[in-house]
Design an enzyme around this catalytic site. Structure first.
Site, PDB file in Angstrom:
ATOM      1  N   ASP A 108       0.872  -1.162   0.000  1.00  0.00           N
ATOM      2  CA  ASP A 108       0.000   0.000   0.000  1.00  0.00           C
ATOM      3  C   ASP A 108       0.919   1.225   0.000  1.00  0.00           C
ATOM      4  O   ASP A 108       2.120   1.119   0.283  1.00  0.00           O
ATOM      5  CB  ASP A 108      -0.902  -0.039   1.232  1.00  0.00           C
ATOM      6  CG  ASP A 108      -1.798   1.175   1.329  1.00  0.00           C
ATOM      7  OD1 ASP A 108      -2.421   1.531   0.320  1.00  0.00           O
ATOM      8  OD2 ASP A 108      -1.880   1.767   2.428  1.00  0.00           O
ATOM      9  N   ASP A 134      -0.191   5.093   0.927  1.00  0.00           N
ATOM     10  CA  ASP A 134      -0.444   6.145   1.906  1.00  0.00           C
ATOM     11  C   ASP A 134      -0.409   5.602   3.333  1.00  0.00           C
ATOM     12  O   ASP A 134      -1.089   4.619   3.658  1.00  0.00           O
ATOM     13  CB  ASP A 134      -1.800   6.790   1.637  1.00  0.00           C
ATOM     14  CG  ASP A 134      -1.865   7.426   0.258  1.00  0.00           C
ATOM     15  OD1 ASP A 134      -0.816   7.892  -0.226  1.00  0.00           O
ATOM     16  OD2 ASP A 134      -2.957   7.435  -0.345  1.00  0.00           O
TER      17      ASP A 134
END
Length: 222
Positions: free
Chosen positions: A7, A9
């Site tokens: 991922d 953020d």
């Protein structure tokens, strides 16, 4: 293939790139500050709560670039990278990506943020493969605010990774090993799919679940 998924953020970078891009457009004078922040913060709260309407949010998030035009948006994004993103990229996050690449893993960033915002960030990490929300363009090449295909959000991340594998003639069962690093409970479907889920800078709910299930917990930003 050994597949390592990240991922973006709050996992590889200690901020939300979409939220930060919105704040940057306010600084540029492209949006009324109070009105934009009220709406932007509301969408971010929905994301953290797992209730985000991703199509509605993408129409909102791309509004400034749609009004200004893609060429001006891209020039502004170069400033965004220099002033906001690159200073936030930590040595620990860069080293983790390089560690997997050096081990021969195929590395992907899989993010619910759109590709306009995130492709330059993936490139800054030296990651060639990006799964992000793909944005529709009109015949003139300008963004429409619509999403193309399956949004890489929640269960959509699993679907998009499976499509990425299928495009290469692969399935999950063909992988020697799969790892996914994420901070968020929104990514639970993909965390449960891989061989090695790693709760990375996890939010409170994910940290609790990771402890219950014996998943590795990694804090990159301490």
């Amino acid at each position: 293939m050994r597949l390592t998924l990240f991922d973006l953020d709050h996992t590889l970078i200690p901020l939300d790139s979409d939220h930060a891009w919105g704040e940057f457009t306010v600084r540029l004078g492209w949006r009324d500050a109070d009105e934009f922040r009220r709406a932007n913060d509301g969408y971010y709260a929905d994301y953290k709560a797992g209730t985000l309407d991703v199509h509605d949010y993408v129409r909102f998030a791309t509004g400034a670039v749609r009004e200004r035009g893609l060429p001006e948006g891209q020039r502004a994004h170069e400033r965004f990278m220099a002033e906001v993103i690159r200073p936030a990229m930590t040595d620990a996050a860069r080293a983790l990506v390089r560690q997997h690449q050096a081990a021969g893993d195929t590395v992907l960033i899989v993010t619910a943020t759109n590709a306009f915002v995130t492709r330059p960030i993936a490139q800054a990490f030296g990651v060639d493969h990006l799964i992000a929300i793909d944005l529709e363009t009109d015949p003139s090449g300008q963004l429409t605010g619509a999403i193309v295909g399956v949004p890489s959000f929640r269960e959509g991340k699993v679907a998009r990774v499976e499509q990425w594998l299928a495009d290469r003639g692969l399935r999950w069962s063909d992988l020697a090993h799969s790892t996914f690093y994420s901070d968020s409970m929104n990514d639970l479907p993909l965390l449960e799919k891989v061989d090695e889920p790693v709760a990375t800078n996890p939010d409170e709910r994910l940290a609790t679940l990771a402890k219950e299930r014996g998943w590795r917990i990694l804090n990159l930003f301490e």
